[in-house]
Write a protein that holds these residues in place. Structure first.
Motif, PDB file in Angstrom:
ATOM      1  N   GLU A 125      20.756   5.844  -9.070  1.00 28.14           N
ATOM      2  CA  GLU A 125      20.590   5.363 -10.565  1.00 28.14           C
ATOM      3  C   GLU A 125      19.207   6.110 -11.261  1.00 28.14           C
ATOM      4  N   GLU A 126      18.084   6.155 -10.567  1.00 31.99           N
ATOM      5  CA  GLU A 126      17.128   6.862 -10.920  1.00 31.99           C
ATOM      6  C   GLU A 126      16.973   8.421 -11.071  1.00 31.99           C
ATOM      7  N   TYR A 127      17.477   9.083 -10.085  1.00 31.18           N
ATOM      8  CA  TYR A 127      17.489  10.440  -9.919  1.00 31.18           C
ATOM      9  C   TYR A 127      18.762  11.304 -10.455  1.00 31.18           C
ATOM     10  N   GLU A 128      18.559  12.437 -10.918  1.00 30.05           N
ATOM     11  CA  GLU A 128      19.717  13.277 -11.461  1.00 30.05           C
ATOM     12  C   GLU A 128      20.793  13.621 -10.188  1.00 30.05           C
ATOM     13  N   GLY A 129      22.047  14.072 -10.833  1.00 35.56           N
ATOM     14  CA  GLY A 129      23.138  14.092  -9.920  1.00 35.56           C
ATOM     15  C   GLY A 129      22.782  14.817  -8.807  1.00 35.56           C
ATOM     16  N   TRP A 130      22.141  15.961  -8.970  1.00 38.94           N
ATOM     17  CA  TRP A 130      22.008  17.011  -7.631  1.00 38.94           C
ATOM     18  C   TRP A 130      21.128  16.429  -6.593  1.00 38.94           C
ATOM     19  N   SER A 131      19.868  15.825  -7.102  1.00 39.75           N
ATOM     20  CA  SER A 131      18.943  15.532  -6.349  1.00 39.75           C
ATOM     21  C   SER A 131      19.220  14.193  -5.688  1.00 39.75           C
ATOM     22  N   HIS A 132      20.212  13.130  -6.228  1.00 39.87           N
ATOM     23  CA  HIS A 132      20.423  11.955  -5.721  1.00 39.87           C
ATOM     24  C   HIS A 132      21.463  12.486  -4.471  1.00 39.87           C
ATOM     25  N   VAL A 133      22.161  13.429  -4.676  1.00 38.52           N
ATOM     26  CA  VAL A 133      23.189  13.798  -3.740  1.00 38.52           C
ATOM     27  C   VAL A 133      22.489  14.644  -2.493  1.00 38.52           C
ATOM     28  N   ALA A 134      21.181  15.257  -2.899  1.00 38.90           N
ATOM     29  CA  ALA A 134      20.464  15.878  -2.003  1.00 38.90           C
ATOM     30  C   ALA A 134      19.693  14.849  -1.016  1.00 38.90           C
ATOM     31  N   LEU A 135      19.301  13.641  -1.766  1.00 35.07           N
ATOM     32  CA  LEU A 135      18.695  12.477  -1.086  1.00 35.07           C
ATOM     33  C   LEU A 135      19.599  12.041  -0.042  1.00 35.07           C
ATOM     34  N   TRP A 136      20.759  11.882  -0.694  1.00 33.38           N
ATOM     35  CA  TRP A 136      21.875  11.087   0.351  1.00 33.38           C
ATOM     36  C   TRP A 136      22.187  11.895   1.435  1.00 33.38           C
ATOM     37  N   ILE A 137      22.333  13.317   1.664  1.00 28.47           N
ATOM     38  CA  ILE A 137      22.352  14.212   2.777  1.00 28.47           C
ATOM     39  C   ILE A 137      21.306  14.130   3.489  1.00 28.47           C
ATOM     40  N   MET A 138      20.117  13.949   3.088  1.00 27.30           N
ATOM     41  CA  MET A 138      18.901  14.034   3.796  1.00 27.30           C
ATOM     42  C   MET A 138      18.603  12.680   4.712  1.00 27.30           C
ATOM     43  N   ALA A 139      19.267  11.504   3.927  1.00 27.90           N
ATOM     44  CA  ALA A 139      19.316  10.247   4.585  1.00 27.90           C
ATOM     45  C   ALA A 139      20.180  10.143   5.617  1.00 27.90           C
ATOM     46  N   GLU A 140      21.422  10.785   5.315  1.00 30.22           N
ATOM     47  CA  GLU A 140      22.418  10.576   6.454  1.00 30.22           C
ATOM     48  C   GLU A 140      21.932  11.629   7.742  1.00 30.22           C
ATOM     49  N   LEU A 141      21.318  12.637   7.353  1.00 28.01           N
ATOM     50  CA  LEU A 141      20.733  13.561   8.551  1.00 28.01           C
ATOM     51  C   LEU A 141      19.863  12.776   9.392  1.00 28.01           C
TER      52      LEU A 141
END
Length: 514
Positions: A125-141
């Protein structure tokens, strides 16, 4: 509504219209939450109710599930290597690393209690579309890396307890079944699942305390190791490992979601503060227990192997045999005591990893899937790489240790991508209201974050300098590091925290100059 109630509402963060909407993914449904009773003796208004042992008991659970990450197989390997190589000298660092971990987890709990949403949801909710997707990828890794270590740790324990009859790949398959155990227990309520974890933690406590008593480490050296800081150039790698093992990326997502398993009136300031207080007590108790167990493991290997030829060759798989050769059988062979403790650590951490995977996937993607579907997806994501690892590394302990180093680096890389958003969000007044952390706490928290990022930098510098050779490969690594650093800076600036502090400092200094 009473005047006191209205006053309390203004002190809490504003809730968005969609907060209670069924379209939003939730950590726990209303029917799953444990009700916290309100006593007739509880004060009205903003006064926090007095301490109650009964209420503490009802709040007990999330902190113990969170604490499992402080004693997973990766931590055990860090403990035994620190003890074998550095002896008792890094116990003080273990203490302070646990304290740093506790502070971070308390902030995670605060975020979840106050906002009613967990870290993954808020990042979306707080980060822009591309950045929250990047954060999700990092969390999954990060989660995949941790899960491989946990699953392999369980598989090693099964191999030890079966006298080698069951190879690593068979242990991986058996460990995969814990997903179904988790799903079965979850159907009977959160408290039943928490009770299982209490049994697993008790098993670890008994086995590793037994090992401690069997080996009889020096009490004087133990006390000196805790109280007197020592660090030599020969033990820097182990010191970095001690800190890196304690701070686990997926645990921040997990804890901010688990605290929502209790039903409290989040529109009343005193109820929110009461929940924060009880969760702080519970988390502290849980991590004191985990610190003690880590302490026991470290001192066992410090007593048995520090200064020996085997010190640099001990890993999870051969540690039990080294202990057996050193201390013999006794009433119950120490090899199997180690195996039982390792199995309890591995099984408990894989289940919490499955839990964390649900919250991360559901929160970042807002997936409204049934929990068993999400659990199967998140479990499969980790089991497949773990099975491949087991097949390729089953016959080589050295190769398995090298892989473990790569996985530690992978997880260390992800720490800024959950820690910086956590500190940014918990400092926002529009999100946290009066419960945002104060300036002093922000300074301490960001100092800890900076320290962890510096430690990560040291890990990366040492690791890549020894593993990466050639101009082409080195150029690729430099490019990746540049992108990595740019993203970290973006996350810091995105919250406005860095720019706000710089501006505030400038304004304070200007009158002094005039």
């Amino acid at each position: 509504m009473s005047g006191a109630g209205q006053e309390s509402d203004t002190l809490l963060p504003a809730r968005s219209i969609g907060d209670d909407n069924s379209s939003r993914e939730k950590a726990f449904d209303a029917r799953e939450k444990i009700a916290i009773p309100v006593s007739d003796e509880d004060p009205d208004g903003d006064s926090v109710p007095s301490f109650s042992w009964r209420k503490l008991w009802l709040f007990m659970g999330p902190g113990f599930l969170m604490s499992i990450a402080f004693l997973d197989p990766g931590n055990l390997e860090g403990d035994l290597q620190a003890g074998a190589v550095a002896g008792y000298s890094l116990l003080w660092l273990l203490l302070w690393a646990t304290a740093m971990g506790l502070m971070i987890q308390l902030l995670s709990a605060r975020l979840g209690v106050v906002t009613g949403r967990h870290l993954a949801e808020l990042c979306r909710e707080e980060y822009e579309g591309w950045s929250h997707v990047a954060l999700w990828i990092m969390a999954e890794l990060a989660l995949i890396g941790a899960d491989i270590q946990e699953v392999i740790g369980s598989a090693i324990a099964i191999k030890i307890l079966s006298n080698g009859a069951l190879p690593l790949w068979a242990g991986v398959i058996i460990t995969a079944s814990d997903c179904f155990i988790f799903l079965f227990l979850e159907n009977y309520g959160v408290r039943k699942l928490e009770a299982v974890f209490v049994v697993l933690i008790s098993t670890m406590s008994v086995t590793f305390t037994w090992m401690f008593c069997e080996t009889k480490p020096s009490g004087k050296e133990l006390l000196l190791g805790i109280l007197v800081p020592k660090l030599s150039s020969k033990t820097i790698r182990q010191a970095v490992g001690v800190v890196g093992c304690v701070i686990t990326p997926h645990n921040m997502f997990l804890h901010s979601a688990l605290v929502q398993s209790r039903r409290i009136d989040t529109n009343k300031k005193n109820r929110v503060q009461e929940a924060i207080n009880y969760y702080s007590i519970e988390s502290t108790i849980a991590l004191v227990i985990m610190f003690t167990i880590n302490l026991f493991v470290t001192t066992v290997f410090a007593k048995g192997f520090n200064g020996s030829e085997q010190a640099h060759t001990i890993g999870l798989e051969n540690a039990g045999q080294f202990l057996q050769n050193k201390y013999g059988g006794g009433l119950f062979p120490i090899l199997y005591i180690w195996g039982v403790g390792l199995l309890a650590a591995g099984q408990s951490s894989t289940i919490t990893g499955t839990y964390a995977g649900q919250f991360i996937m559901g929160g970042f993607l807002n997936l409204q899937l049934k929990k068993w579907v999400r659990a199967l997806i998140s479990r499969s994501i980790a089991i497949l790489p773990a099975a491949i690892v087991a097949l390729f590394f089953d016959t080589s302990e050295a190769a398995l240790d090298i892989l473990n180093e790569w996985l530690n680096v992978l997880q260390s890389l992800q720490i800024p991508f959950c820690l910086i958003p956590l500190l940014t969000l918990v400092s926002k007044e529009e999100l946290m209201g009066e419960f945002k952390i104060g300036r002093a706490t922000q300074m301490v928290a960001w100092t800890v974050a900076t320290l962890l990022i510096v430690i990560n930098g040291f890990i990366l510098l040492e690791f890549f300098s020894s593993e990466v050779h050639g101009m082409f490969l080195g150029s690729i690594v430099c490019l990746v590091i540049a992108v990595y650093v740019a993203f970290v800076i973006y996350l810091i600036m995105n919250g406005g925290l860095l720019s706000t502090r710089v501006l505030a400092t400038y304004r304070r200094l200007m009158p002094m100059r005039n």
